[in-house]
Every structure is written in C-alpha cells, then in structure tokens.
Design a protein around this motif. Sequence first.
Motif, PDB file in Angstrom:
ATOM      1  N   PRO A  97       5.108   1.712   0.414  1.00 38.32           N
ATOM      2  CA  PRO A  97       5.665   0.490  -0.175  1.00 38.32           C
ATOM      3  C   PRO A  97       5.006  -0.774   0.372  1.00 38.32           C
ATOM      4  CG  PRO A  97       7.082   1.246   1.594  1.00 38.32           C
ATOM      5  CD  PRO A  97       5.994   2.278   1.449  1.00 38.32           C
ATOM      6  N   ASN A  98       5.095  -1.817  -0.410  1.00 36.49           N
ATOM      7  CA  ASN A  98       4.746  -3.139   0.096  1.00 36.49           C
ATOM      8  C   ASN A  98       5.923  -3.597   0.953  1.00 36.49           C
ATOM      9  OD1 ASN A  98       2.291  -3.381  -1.332  1.00 36.49           O
ATOM     10  ND2 ASN A  98       3.408  -3.935  -3.175  1.00 36.49           N
ATOM     11  N   ARG A  99       5.636  -4.369   1.947  1.00 40.01           N
ATOM     12  CA  ARG A  99       6.690  -4.955   2.768  1.00 40.01           C
ATOM     13  C   ARG A  99       6.550  -6.467   2.627  1.00 40.01           C
ATOM     14  NH1 ARG A  99       5.970  -0.817   7.795  1.00 40.01           N
ATOM     15  NH2 ARG A  99       6.895   0.969   6.768  1.00 40.01           N
ATOM     16  N   VAL A 100       6.679  -7.195   3.703  1.00 38.72           N
ATOM     17  CA  VAL A 100       6.425  -8.633   3.668  1.00 38.72           C
ATOM     18  C   VAL A 100       4.985  -8.855   3.216  1.00 38.72           C
ATOM     19  CG1 VAL A 100       6.262 -10.725   5.078  1.00 38.72           C
ATOM     20  CG2 VAL A 100       8.128  -9.102   5.450  1.00 38.72           C
ATOM     21  N   GLY A 101       4.091  -7.967   3.672  1.00 40.57           N
ATOM     22  CA  GLY A 101       2.694  -7.961   3.249  1.00 40.57           C
ATOM     23  C   GLY A 101       2.424  -6.718   2.431  1.00 40.57           C
ATOM     24  N   PRO A 102       1.284  -6.665   1.768  1.00 35.74           N
ATOM     25  CA  PRO A 102       0.987  -5.516   0.906  1.00 35.74           C
ATOM     26  C   PRO A 102       0.645  -4.257   1.702  1.00 35.74           C
ATOM     27  CG  PRO A 102      -0.904  -6.975   1.010  1.00 35.74           C
ATOM     28  CD  PRO A 102       0.210  -7.668   1.740  1.00 35.74           C
ATOM     29  N   ASN A 103       0.814  -3.093   1.068  1.00 33.93           N
ATOM     30  CA  ASN A 103       0.383  -1.828   1.627  1.00 33.93           C
ATOM     31  C   ASN A 103      -1.127  -1.899   1.840  1.00 33.93           C
ATOM     32  OD1 ASN A 103      -0.962   0.902   1.142  1.00 33.93           O
ATOM     33  ND2 ASN A 103       1.148   1.500   1.545  1.00 33.93           N
ATOM     34  N   GLN A 104      -1.603  -1.373   2.962  1.00 31.70           N
ATOM     35  CA  GLN A 104      -3.011  -1.497   3.313  1.00 31.70           C
ATOM     36  C   GLN A 104      -3.844  -0.249   3.039  1.00 31.70           C
ATOM     37  OE1 GLN A 104      -4.324  -4.607   4.489  1.00 31.70           O
ATOM     38  NE2 GLN A 104      -2.349  -5.057   3.570  1.00 31.70           N
ATOM     39  N   TRP A 105      -3.265   0.752   2.395  1.00 31.67           N
ATOM     40  CA  TRP A 105      -4.027   1.957   2.084  1.00 31.67           C
ATOM     41  C   TRP A 105      -5.196   1.586   1.174  1.00 31.67           C
ATOM     42  CZ3 TRP A 105      -4.104   6.852   3.792  1.00 31.67           C
ATOM     43  CH2 TRP A 105      -4.881   7.771   3.072  1.00 31.67           C
ATOM     44  N   GLY A 106      -6.388   1.995   1.546  1.00 34.75           N
ATOM     45  CA  GLY A 106      -7.565   1.769   0.722  1.00 34.75           C
ATOM     46  C   GLY A 106      -8.073   0.336   0.699  1.00 34.75           C
ATOM     47  N   ILE A 107      -7.665  -0.484   1.676  1.00 37.35           N
ATOM     48  CA  ILE A 107      -8.070  -1.892   1.654  1.00 37.35           C
ATOM     49  C   ILE A 107      -9.571  -2.061   1.891  1.00 37.35           C
ATOM     50  CG2 ILE A 107      -7.560  -2.336   4.087  1.00 37.35           C
ATOM     51  CD1 ILE A 107      -6.617  -5.157   3.060  1.00 37.35           C
ATOM     52  N   TYR A 108     -10.153  -1.236   2.776  1.00 38.56           N
ATOM     53  CA  TYR A 108     -11.584  -1.401   3.070  1.00 38.56           C
ATOM     54  C   TYR A 108     -12.405  -1.091   1.813  1.00 38.56           C
ATOM     55  CZ  TYR A 108     -16.115  -1.313   5.217  1.00 38.56           C
ATOM     56  OH  TYR A 108     -17.413  -1.601   5.532  1.00 38.56           O
ATOM     57  N   GLY A 109     -13.242  -2.024   1.430  1.00 41.73           N
ATOM     58  CA  GLY A 109     -14.081  -1.878   0.243  1.00 41.73           C
ATOM     59  C   GLY A 109     -13.406  -2.321  -1.044  1.00 41.73           C
ATOM     60  N   SER A 110     -12.111  -2.624  -0.974  1.00 41.22           N
ATOM     61  CA  SER A 110     -11.381  -3.108  -2.156  1.00 41.22           C
ATOM     62  C   SER A 110     -11.542  -4.613  -2.258  1.00 41.22           C
ATOM     63  CB  SER A 110      -9.891  -2.788  -2.047  1.00 41.22           C
ATOM     64  OG  SER A 110      -9.680  -1.403  -2.029  1.00 41.22           O
ATOM     65  N   HIS A 111     -11.259  -5.143  -3.439  1.00 39.87           N
ATOM     66  CA  HIS A 111     -11.323  -6.593  -3.605  1.00 39.87           C
ATOM     67  C   HIS A 111     -10.095  -7.242  -2.984  1.00 39.87           C
ATOM     68  CE1 HIS A 111      -8.339  -6.396  -6.863  1.00 39.87           C
ATOM     69  NE2 HIS A 111      -8.978  -5.312  -7.256  1.00 39.87           N
ATOM     70  N   LEU A 112     -10.213  -8.522  -2.679  1.00 36.85           N
ATOM     71  CA  LEU A 112      -9.060  -9.253  -2.160  1.00 36.85           C
ATOM     72  C   LEU A 112      -7.962  -9.171  -3.197  1.00 36.85           C
ATOM     73  CD1 LEU A 112     -11.389 -10.387  -0.350  1.00 36.85           C
ATOM     74  CD2 LEU A 112     -10.057 -12.463  -0.219  1.00 36.85           C
ATOM     75  N   ALA A 113      -6.745  -9.185  -2.770  1.00 36.43           N
ATOM     76  CA  ALA A 113      -5.593  -9.023  -3.665  1.00 36.43           C
ATOM     77  C   ALA A 113      -5.700  -7.670  -4.364  1.00 36.43           C
ATOM     78  CB  ALA A 113      -5.500 -10.177  -4.664  1.00 36.43           C
TER      79      ALA A 113
END
Length: 177
Positions: A97-113
């Motif tokens: 789930p997202n919390r106060v901030g977004p879930n970080q799964w797969g963030i590396y190499g993904s676009h911002l937002a």
Amino acid sequence: MSLSPATKTFIYAVIVADLFAVTYFGGTWLLTGSILPHPEETKVVVAGAETAPTTAEGTQVAAAPTFDRATYTPDVGRGEKIAAKCKACHSFDNGGPNRVGPNQWGIYGSHLAHRADFSYSAALLEKKASVPVWDEAALDAFLASPRDYIPGNKMQFNGIKDPAERADLIAWLKTLK
C-alpha cells in the motif's frame, strides 16, 4: 574608629579583586575593542599552513576522507536496514500500500511519480520534466536532501547525510523488481 584586623583584610582583598577586574577587563577592551569576548571565532590564516578541523575543546579532528562512489562496494543488506528509516512513511513490498508516501517497489529505473495511485506534490510533478527516471544520481541527490533536490515537495524527511548509507540504500532499492 579603629577597624579590626579581619575587616582590614577583607577590605584589602576587595581592593585587590577590583584592581584585578579593572586590569583584566580593561586589557580585554584595549586588545579586542570589547569587554566580553566575541561569540564568533576569529581565525588567523597563515600562508602554507594546513588547518585541520577542531572540536569545541580545541583538539584536532582527523579530516574525513572524501567518499568515492566508484570504488565503494555497496552493501545491499545494510541498505535494507537503512530503509527502516523510511518505513514509517513508505512500504517496499510488491503490491504494497501507499502510506504517507508512495510504495517504493520498483522505484529504481522508474520515472518520477511512478505510482498512478498516489497524489504527488506539484513540485515533484514539475521535476519530472527535467529528471526522466529515478537513477543512481537522482536518488542520491534526493535522498541526501529531499527539500533541496525538489523544493516544495511534501516529504518531511531531512535526508541521509552519509553517502555510503545512501549508496547502500540505493543498491537495495535496485533489488526491488
């Protein structure tokens, strides 16, 4: 009227203390232009002299070596432990789930937002135009100081100041695929 020897000794002690105070504070005023010392530190620079950092007590501290990302081998396990600082606001599980901030799964190499189901700040959405993906450089700069990297973003985290900790965390984030 005659003074007792104890009274005379006391009066002499007060006179000596007054003379000492006048001499001390007068000398300080003559040398510095102020009766009390200045709170800011005045440094004398001598050409060719190396200066090492000092503690409040005046003892010299060895200068910290500069961090070289090219020669540093990140520790993924340590990066996972460092991520504990982030878990109050972010989840890291696949489909988490997202919390106060977004879930970080797969963030590396993904676009911002990178999460369509999270309401990002206007500042982060604006930064998306100049930073196409979360690569090592972008993550390192953001994690060092989120407010400096994206002024006006919603994140209330001061950042991770230690570059080795950031490198370890980024190495761990790379494994979340």
